[in-house]
Design an enzyme around this catalytic site. Structure first.
Site, PDB file in Angstrom:
ATOM      1  N   TYR A 149     -12.291  -3.058  -2.846  1.00 36.29           N
ATOM      2  CA  TYR A 149     -12.760  -3.084  -1.459  1.00 36.29           C
ATOM      3  C   TYR A 149     -14.293  -3.120  -1.351  1.00 36.29           C
ATOM      4  O   TYR A 149     -14.845  -2.742  -0.317  1.00 36.29           O
ATOM      5  CB  TYR A 149     -12.198  -1.892  -0.692  1.00 36.29           C
ATOM      6  N   ASN A 155      -1.468  -0.566   7.316  1.00 33.63           N
ATOM      7  CA  ASN A 155      -0.929  -1.880   7.675  1.00 33.63           C
ATOM      8  C   ASN A 155      -0.056  -2.465   6.562  1.00 33.63           C
ATOM      9  O   ASN A 155       0.109  -3.673   6.462  1.00 33.63           O
ATOM     10  CB  ASN A 155      -2.062  -2.828   8.105  1.00 33.63           C
ATOM     11  N   GLU A 163      -9.380 -10.833  -7.138  1.00 36.44           N
ATOM     12  CA  GLU A 163      -8.442  -9.715  -7.029  1.00 36.44           C
ATOM     13  C   GLU A 163      -7.360  -9.778  -8.112  1.00 36.44           C
ATOM     14  O   GLU A 163      -6.992  -8.752  -8.679  1.00 36.44           O
ATOM     15  CB  GLU A 163      -7.823  -9.698  -5.623  1.00 36.44           C
ATOM     16  N   HIS A 207      -1.754  -5.618   1.648  1.00 34.49           N
ATOM     17  CA  HIS A 207      -3.046  -6.303   1.563  1.00 34.49           C
ATOM     18  C   HIS A 207      -2.775  -7.642   0.900  1.00 34.49           C
ATOM     19  O   HIS A 207      -1.965  -7.716  -0.021  1.00 34.49           O
ATOM     20  CB  HIS A 207      -4.029  -5.511   0.687  1.00 34.49           C
ATOM     21  N   LYS A 218       0.823  -1.205   0.000  1.00 34.55           N
ATOM     22  CA  LYS A 218       0.000   0.000   0.000  1.00 34.55           C
ATOM     23  C   LYS A 218       0.864   1.265   0.000  1.00 34.55           C
ATOM     24  O   LYS A 218       2.079   1.182   0.249  1.00 34.55           O
ATOM     25  CB  LYS A 218      -0.900  -0.035   1.244  1.00 34.55           C
TER      26      LYS A 218
HETATM   27  P1  CMP Z   1      -6.794  -5.007   4.061  1.00 35.52           P
HETATM   28  O1  CMP Z   1      -6.245  -6.373   4.252  1.00 35.52           O
HETATM   29  O2  CMP Z   1      -6.289  -4.208   2.913  1.00 35.52           O
HETATM   30  O3  CMP Z   1      -8.384  -5.125   3.947  1.00 35.52           O
HETATM   31  C1  CMP Z   1      -9.253  -4.079   4.314  1.00 35.52           C
HETATM   32  C2  CMP Z   1      -8.521  -2.945   4.943  1.00 35.52           C
HETATM   33  O4  CMP Z   1      -9.325  -2.051   5.665  1.00 35.52           O
HETATM   34  C3  CMP Z   1      -7.577  -3.489   5.993  1.00 35.52           C
HETATM   35  O5  CMP Z   1      -6.518  -4.158   5.398  1.00 35.52           O
HETATM   36  C4  CMP Z   1      -7.209  -2.224   6.736  1.00 35.52           C
HETATM   37  O6  CMP Z   1      -6.192  -1.498   6.083  1.00 35.52           O
HETATM   38  C5  CMP Z   1      -8.495  -1.455   6.642  1.00 35.52           C
HETATM   39  N1  CMP Z   1      -9.239  -1.482   7.899  1.00 35.52           N
HETATM   40  C6  CMP Z   1      -9.793  -2.540   8.499  1.00 35.52           C
HETATM   41  N2  CMP Z   1     -10.409  -2.178   9.640  1.00 35.52           N
HETATM   42  C7  CMP Z   1     -10.238  -0.838   9.748  1.00 35.52           C
HETATM   43  C8  CMP Z   1     -10.640   0.137  10.688  1.00 35.52           C
HETATM   44  N3  CMP Z   1     -11.340  -0.210  11.779  1.00 35.52           N
HETATM   45  N4  CMP Z   1     -10.272   1.410  10.470  1.00 35.52           N
HETATM   46  C9  CMP Z   1      -9.567   1.753   9.381  1.00 35.52           C
HETATM   47  N5  CMP Z   1      -9.166   0.880   8.431  1.00 35.52           N
HETATM   48  C10 CMP Z   1      -9.491  -0.399   8.622  1.00 35.52           C
END
Ligand code: CMP
Length: 150
Positions: free
Chosen positions: A50, A113, A127, A116, A10
């Site tokens: 998403y 994080n 995906e 993904h 990301k």
């Molecule tokens: P990802 O694996 O990319 O899938 C969905 C993404 O939403 C997740 O990683 C996080 O980056 C994001 N995400 C999930 N929960 C939250 C939250 N409570 N607040 C903000 N972002 C979130």
């Protein structure tokens, strides 16, 4: 079973110069890189990617974040690649992720994080299809294909 999985580093991972670290960990584990591209993804593509989170409170923030700068899309292949990569990435919330995982070692928040990755074979297929044409996925031998059951 040999699986393919989709991974995105990301904009926070790119901004923090962690692309090489992510690729190094997957390669060192024994996974095979078969597709790679870099782009600033469009809002339309982010919304498709998403779509399952559309109802969540964090959805619009997530879409703005993922489109805020360049990200890298990859397809990795290997035995149980989906579960193996999720294990290397760690829990979604970086603060809960185990040390030794990418998020546990480098992340501080749930949104930023770093990576993904697909969570099931069905998601992986969807995906990969969103980001890659089949012709962009490489087929080539690796010296250890035999012992990995590939
Ligand atoms: P990802 O694996 O990319 O899938 C969905 C993404 O939403 C997740 O990683 C996080 O980056 C994001 N995400 C999930 N929960 C939250 C939250 N409570 N607040 C903000 N972002 C979130």
């Amino acid at each position: 079973m040999i699986e393919r999985t989709f991974v995105m580093v990301k904009p926070d991972g790119i901004g923090r110069r962690l692309l090489g670290e992510v690729v190094r960990r997957y390669e060192a584990k024994g996974l095979k890189l078969i597709g790679l591209k870099m782009q600033v993804i469009s809002t339309a593509l982010a919304e498709q990617h998403y779509a399952e989170h559309r109802q969540k409170a964090f959805y619009s923030d997530l879409v703005s974040f993922i489109t805020s700068g360049p990200s890298v899309q990859m397809v990795w292949e290997g035995p149980n690649a989906i579960a193996v990569i999720r294990q290397l990435n760690g829990a979604t919330d970086s603060q809960q992720a185990d040390r030794g995982t990418i998020r546990g070692d480098f992340g501080m928040t749930i949104r930023n994080n770093i990576v993904h990755a697909s969570d099931s074979t069905e998601t992986a297929r969807r995906e990969i299809g969103l980001f890659f044409d089949e012709t962009e996925l490489m087929r080539y031998p690796m010296p250890d294909d035999g012992w990995l059951g590939a």
